[in-house]
Design a protein around this motif. Structure first.
Motif, PDB file in Angstrom:
ATOM      1  N   ASP A   1       5.109 -15.157  17.033  1.00  0.00           N
ATOM      2  CA  ASP A   1       5.382 -16.479  16.954  1.00  0.00           C
ATOM      3  C   ASP A   1       7.104 -16.757  16.958  1.00  0.00           C
ATOM      4  O   ASP A   1       7.623 -17.810  16.665  1.00  0.00           O
ATOM      5  CB  ASP A   1       4.739 -17.390  15.583  1.00  0.00           C
ATOM      6  N   GLY A   2       7.774 -15.397  16.960  1.00  0.00           N
ATOM      7  CA  GLY A   2       9.203 -15.575  16.781  1.00  0.00           C
ATOM      8  C   GLY A   2       9.856 -15.567  15.739  1.00  0.00           C
ATOM      9  O   GLY A   2      10.963 -15.568  15.525  1.00  0.00           O
ATOM     10  N   ARG A   3       8.927 -15.384  14.699  1.00  0.00           N
ATOM     11  CA  ARG A   3       9.677 -15.139  13.292  1.00  0.00           C
ATOM     12  C   ARG A   3      10.051 -13.873  12.979  1.00  0.00           C
ATOM     13  O   ARG A   3       9.218 -12.872  13.590  1.00  0.00           O
ATOM     14  CB  ARG A   3       8.425 -15.658  12.254  1.00  0.00           C
ATOM     15  N   LEU A   4      11.034 -13.792  12.146  1.00  0.00           N
ATOM     16  CA  LEU A   4      11.704 -12.249  11.792  1.00  0.00           C
ATOM     17  C   LEU A   4      10.324 -11.738  10.995  1.00  0.00           C
ATOM     18  O   LEU A   4       9.840 -12.358   9.909  1.00  0.00           O
ATOM     19  CB  LEU A   4      12.802 -12.527  10.799  1.00  0.00           C
ATOM     20  N   VAL A   5      10.082 -10.524  11.194  1.00  0.00           N
ATOM     21  CA  VAL A   5       9.090  -9.830  10.500  1.00  0.00           C
ATOM     22  C   VAL A   5       9.508  -9.535   8.951  1.00  0.00           C
ATOM     23  O   VAL A   5       8.490  -9.799   8.106  1.00  0.00           O
ATOM     24  CB  VAL A   5       8.733  -8.496  11.262  1.00  0.00           C
ATOM     25  N   ILE A   6      10.677  -9.150   8.872  1.00  0.00           N
ATOM     26  CA  ILE A   6      11.266  -9.197   7.550  1.00  0.00           C
ATOM     27  C   ILE A   6      11.879 -10.268   7.356  1.00  0.00           C
ATOM     28  O   ILE A   6      13.015 -10.631   7.675  1.00  0.00           O
ATOM     29  CB  ILE A   6      12.175  -7.898   7.512  1.00  0.00           C
TER      30      ILE A   6
ATOM     31  N   ASP B   1      10.563   4.925   6.458  1.00  0.00           N
ATOM     32  CA  ASP B   1      11.075   4.392   7.662  1.00  0.00           C
ATOM     33  C   ASP B   1      12.267   3.419   7.540  1.00  0.00           C
ATOM     34  O   ASP B   1      12.184   2.492   6.740  1.00  0.00           O
ATOM     35  CB  ASP B   1       9.956   3.797   8.278  1.00  0.00           C
ATOM     36  N   GLU B   2      13.036   3.397   8.576  1.00  0.00           N
ATOM     37  CA  GLU B   2      14.110   2.517   8.553  1.00  0.00           C
ATOM     38  C   GLU B   2      13.652   1.057   8.531  1.00  0.00           C
ATOM     39  O   GLU B   2      12.695   1.021   9.568  1.00  0.00           O
ATOM     40  CB  GLU B   2      15.228   2.817   9.572  1.00  0.00           C
ATOM     41  N   LEU B   3      14.412   0.054   8.377  1.00  0.00           N
ATOM     42  CA  LEU B   3      13.965  -1.175   8.496  1.00  0.00           C
ATOM     43  C   LEU B   3      14.502  -1.611   9.658  1.00  0.00           C
ATOM     44  O   LEU B   3      15.763  -1.340  10.091  1.00  0.00           O
ATOM     45  CB  LEU B   3      14.574  -2.176   7.479  1.00  0.00           C
ATOM     46  N   ASP B   4      13.475  -2.420  10.410  1.00  0.00           N
ATOM     47  CA  ASP B   4      14.125  -2.984  11.652  1.00  0.00           C
ATOM     48  C   ASP B   4      14.327  -4.508  11.494  1.00  0.00           C
ATOM     49  O   ASP B   4      13.344  -5.245  11.563  1.00  0.00           O
ATOM     50  CB  ASP B   4      13.157  -2.816  12.777  1.00  0.00           C
ATOM     51  N   LEU B   5      15.487  -4.892  11.133  1.00  0.00           N
ATOM     52  CA  LEU B   5      15.915  -6.141  10.590  1.00  0.00           C
ATOM     53  C   LEU B   5      15.930  -7.252  11.766  1.00  0.00           C
ATOM     54  O   LEU B   5      16.170  -8.557  11.683  1.00  0.00           O
ATOM     55  CB  LEU B   5      17.272  -6.237   9.875  1.00  0.00           C
ATOM     56  N   GLU B   6      15.695  -6.752  12.939  1.00  0.00           N
ATOM     57  CA  GLU B   6      15.884  -7.644  14.269  1.00  0.00           C
ATOM     58  C   GLU B   6      14.516  -7.786  14.770  1.00  0.00           C
ATOM     59  O   GLU B   6      14.250  -8.722  15.432  1.00  0.00           O
ATOM     60  CB  GLU B   6      16.624  -7.225  15.441  1.00  0.00           C
TER      61      GLU B   6
ATOM     62  N   SER C   1       0.767  -1.196   0.061  1.00  0.00           N
ATOM     63  CA  SER C   1       0.010   0.041  -0.038  1.00  0.00           C
ATOM     64  C   SER C   1       0.887   1.262   0.150  1.00  0.00           C
ATOM     65  O   SER C   1       0.518   2.407  -0.862  1.00  0.00           O
ATOM     66  CB  SER C   1      -1.001   0.012   1.154  1.00  0.00           C
ATOM     67  N   THR C   2       1.896   1.347   0.799  1.00  0.00           N
ATOM     68  CA  THR C   2       2.485   2.544   0.888  1.00  0.00           C
ATOM     69  C   THR C   2       4.243   2.545   0.523  1.00  0.00           C
ATOM     70  O   THR C   2       4.882   3.357   0.574  1.00  0.00           O
ATOM     71  CB  THR C   2       2.641   2.948   2.601  1.00  0.00           C
ATOM     72  N   GLY C   3       4.674   0.992   0.832  1.00  0.00           N
ATOM     73  CA  GLY C   3       6.158   0.915   0.513  1.00  0.00           C
ATOM     74  C   GLY C   3       6.742   0.767   1.664  1.00  0.00           C
ATOM     75  O   GLY C   3       8.125   0.805   1.669  1.00  0.00           O
ATOM     76  N   ALA C   4       6.049   1.119   2.734  1.00  0.00           N
ATOM     77  CA  ALA C   4       6.799   1.270   3.982  1.00  0.00           C
ATOM     78  C   ALA C   4       7.273  -0.286   4.358  1.00  0.00           C
ATOM     79  O   ALA C   4       6.779  -1.430   4.177  1.00  0.00           O
ATOM     80  CB  ALA C   4       5.854   1.557   5.292  1.00  0.00           C
ATOM     81  N   PRO C   5       8.563  -0.529   5.134  1.00  0.00           N
ATOM     82  CA  PRO C   5       8.895  -1.868   5.438  1.00  0.00           C
ATOM     83  C   PRO C   5       7.883  -2.160   6.344  1.00  0.00           C
ATOM     84  O   PRO C   5       7.088  -1.483   7.214  1.00  0.00           O
ATOM     85  CB  PRO C   5       9.984  -1.363   6.172  1.00  0.00           C
ATOM     86  N   LEU C   6       7.913  -3.646   6.644  1.00  0.00           N
ATOM     87  CA  LEU C   6       6.561  -4.292   7.529  1.00  0.00           C
ATOM     88  C   LEU C   6       6.873  -4.107   8.719  1.00  0.00           C
ATOM     89  O   LEU C   6       6.026  -4.429   9.757  1.00  0.00           O
ATOM     90  CB  LEU C   6       6.917  -5.979   7.028  1.00  0.00           C
ATOM     91  N   THR C   7       8.178  -3.437   9.086  1.00  0.00           N
ATOM     92  CA  THR C   7       8.365  -3.004  10.544  1.00  0.00           C
ATOM     93  C   THR C   7       7.912  -1.555  10.766  1.00  0.00           C
ATOM     94  O   THR C   7       8.365  -0.945  11.843  1.00  0.00           O
ATOM     95  CB  THR C   7       9.867  -3.418  10.906  1.00  0.00           C
ATOM     96  N   GLY C   8       7.472  -0.703   9.777  1.00  0.00           N
ATOM     97  CA  GLY C   8       7.407   0.581  10.063  1.00  0.00           C
ATOM     98  C   GLY C   8       5.891   0.997   9.338  1.00  0.00           C
ATOM     99  O   GLY C   8       5.029   0.346   9.037  1.00  0.00           O
TER     100      GLY C   8
ATOM    101  N   HIS D   1      13.446  -9.429  -0.194  1.00  0.00           N
ATOM    102  CA  HIS D   1      14.097  -8.623  -1.050  1.00  0.00           C
ATOM    103  C   HIS D   1      14.696  -7.451  -0.533  1.00  0.00           C
ATOM    104  O   HIS D   1      15.814  -6.973  -0.561  1.00  0.00           O
ATOM    105  CB  HIS D   1      13.314  -8.264  -2.343  1.00  0.00           C
ATOM    106  N   ALA D   2      13.558  -6.846   0.377  1.00  0.00           N
ATOM    107  CA  ALA D   2      14.196  -5.465   1.176  1.00  0.00           C
ATOM    108  C   ALA D   2      15.501  -5.963   2.088  1.00  0.00           C
ATOM    109  O   ALA D   2      16.272  -4.961   2.287  1.00  0.00           O
ATOM    110  CB  ALA D   2      13.051  -4.971   1.828  1.00  0.00           C
ATOM    111  N   ARG D   3      15.657  -7.145   2.758  1.00  0.00           N
ATOM    112  CA  ARG D   3      16.585  -7.189   3.518  1.00  0.00           C
ATOM    113  C   ARG D   3      17.758  -7.503   2.886  1.00  0.00           C
ATOM    114  O   ARG D   3      18.980  -6.974   3.077  1.00  0.00           O
ATOM    115  CB  ARG D   3      16.206  -8.394   4.471  1.00  0.00           C
ATOM    116  N   LEU D   4      17.841  -8.420   1.924  1.00  0.00           N
ATOM    117  CA  LEU D   4      18.855  -8.725   1.188  1.00  0.00           C
ATOM    118  C   LEU D   4      19.586  -7.681   0.353  1.00  0.00           C
ATOM    119  O   LEU D   4      20.808  -7.599   0.218  1.00  0.00           O
ATOM    120  CB  LEU D   4      18.578 -10.016   0.223  1.00  0.00           C
ATOM    121  N   SER D   5      18.786  -6.788  -0.287  1.00  0.00           N
ATOM    122  CA  SER D   5      19.401  -5.442  -0.690  1.00  0.00           C
ATOM    123  C   SER D   5      19.690  -4.459  -0.076  1.00  0.00           C
ATOM    124  O   SER D   5      20.290  -3.531  -0.454  1.00  0.00           O
ATOM    125  CB  SER D   5      18.229  -5.053  -1.975  1.00  0.00           C
ATOM    126  N   HIS D   6      19.450  -4.474   1.199  1.00  0.00           N
ATOM    127  CA  HIS D   6      19.619  -3.428   2.158  1.00  0.00           C
ATOM    128  C   HIS D   6      21.253  -3.082   2.395  1.00  0.00           C
ATOM    129  O   HIS D   6      21.828  -4.199   2.574  1.00  0.00           O
ATOM    130  CB  HIS D   6      19.021  -3.596   3.517  1.00  0.00           C
TER     131      HIS D   6
END
Length: 391
Positions: free
Chosen positions: A292-297, A282-287, A270-277, A302-307
């Motif tokens: 359920d304990g899964r990484l949100v990103i 907004d900056e990606l929160d890669l942690e 919808s907005t291009g915002a990171p799934l954490t923002g 793609h956004a993680r690997l290209s960051h």
């Protein structure tokens, strides 16, 4: 080289120097971010850098790669650059190029830019090869077609008006005829304007906001990412360009749920915002992890690997053009991916290898064309493109 120039090309030889010193009437100002000359609502041809590089993706564009004709030498390439310089100056200022057979199609105020590049083989003629300029290795997920790959020269013409693009390309191809023949042509389009008329990042045909992580034009971060400060003197202020033609499998992409699409990208559609923002930039929160304990990103998003934080700080300046190509009843859709960086081997290639190894989007994308070019710095009135290399 053999062959006599036509009457139109003789006009071009005579007019290139005069056109190089001319500026169209109207308001002339310096663009505050890119350092490019703005003439009325158009973009002037002069500057420290070729103006189309830092500009936003054009509404309409055509890329043409050429192979040099046998026997063309450094002097012949210099003659072509003088011809093209005359064409570029005239067309950017809304005037007919020297010897133009359709002068009525040359109009101003359409944001027309022309960008010129040299493929690796050119430097077998000229020497002084920029660092890192080698054809990319074939990646595991590539299915490269020679019809969309390689090339000794490149022109990329962009404008708000498709007729102006077609006309400019026609003139440049005609002037190249004694020196080089087209190897491939790609046309694309982009919408970087929102419904409110304001500039936006733009979307690819997956519906994804595409290019959010780019460095901001005019900042030191942009300058160190894009403009070369090393290598041969003639290349200072130039950049390199990677062109990747990427076919998108829209049919299988459409079979995914929206949440599955977003998880593959790592951003909200919808907005291009990171799934954490909440907002696009907004900056990606890669942690961050979900309940359920899964990484949100996800690890393969793609956004993680290209960051840049996942790539030892490496950055690129990426742009894109959507394309569709109809063949009878079938249609191919995709993205012409354009990446600018000071050094392909140091900046782009490690990122490409990382994405090829694990990117979730590999399931729905296939690269079918690949080419690399060195884009010389810009020129000033009374000079011509790549003059320091070719004299």
């Amino acid at each position: 080289m053999s062959g006599r120039p036509s009457r139109r090309q003789l006009f071009g030889y005579a007019g290139a120097t005069a056109a190089g010193a001319a500026v169209a009437g109207g308001v002339v100002a310096l663009g505050k971010d890119s350092g490019t000359e703005v003439v009325g609502r158009g973009v002037g041809p002069y500057g420290e850098h070729q103006p189309g590089i830092a500009a936003a993706s054009p509404r309409h564009a055509e890329l043409v790669a050429f192979n040099l004709r046998p026997g063309v030498d450094k002097a012949g390439l210099g003659r072509l650059m003088r011809l093209w310089t005359g064409d570029i100056v005239a067309l950017a200022n809304g005037r007919a190029a020297p010897g133009d057979t359709a002068p009525e199609l040359a109009i101003g105020n359409v944001a027309l830019t022309t960008t010129v590049g040299f493929g690796p083989r050119v430097f077998e003629l000229t020497g002084e090869r920029p660092p890192g300029l080698d054809d990319l290795p074939v990646m595991r997920h590539d299915r490269l077609d020679p019809a969309w790959s390689g090339g000794d020269l490149l022109i990329m013409v962009g404008a708000d008006d498709p007729v102006s693009v077609v006309h400019a390309v026609r003139r440049l191809v005609a002037d190249a005829q004694p020196f080089a023949t087209p190897a491939w042509r790609q046309t694309g389009f982009w919408n970087g304007t929102g419904s409110d008329g304001q500039l936006v990042t733009g979307r690819n045909l997956f519906g994804q906001v595409d290019g959010t992580g780019n460095p901001t034009v005019g900042t030191p971060e942009f300058d160190t990412t894009v403009w070369s400060s090393d290598g041969p003197d003639w290349f200072r202020g130039g950049t390199t360009l990677v062109v990747r033609r990427i076919r998108l499998n829209l049919d299988t992409w459409d079979e995914l749920t929206r949440s599955e699409q977003e998880r593959a990208i790592g951003r909200k559609l919808s907005t291009g915002a990171p799934l954490t923002g909440a907002a696009e930039h907004d900056e990606l929160d890669l942690e961050a992890r979900d309940a359920d304990g899964r990484l949100v990103i996800a690890e393969n998003a793609h956004a993680r690997l290209s960051h840049h934080s996942e790539n030892d700080g490496r950055r690129i300046f990426r742009k894109g053009l959507n394309y569709v190509q109809d063949t009878g009843p079938t249609r191919e859709s995709g993205l012409i991916f354009l990446s600018h960086q000071a050094d392909i081997a140091a900046q782009f290639l490690p990122l490409l290898a990382r994405l090829d190894a694990a990117d979730a989007l590999n399931e729905w994308t296939t690269t079918i064309g690949s080419a690399v070019f060195a884009l010389p710095p810009g020129f000033q009135p009374g000079t011509w493109l790549a003059q320091n290399l070719l004299t």
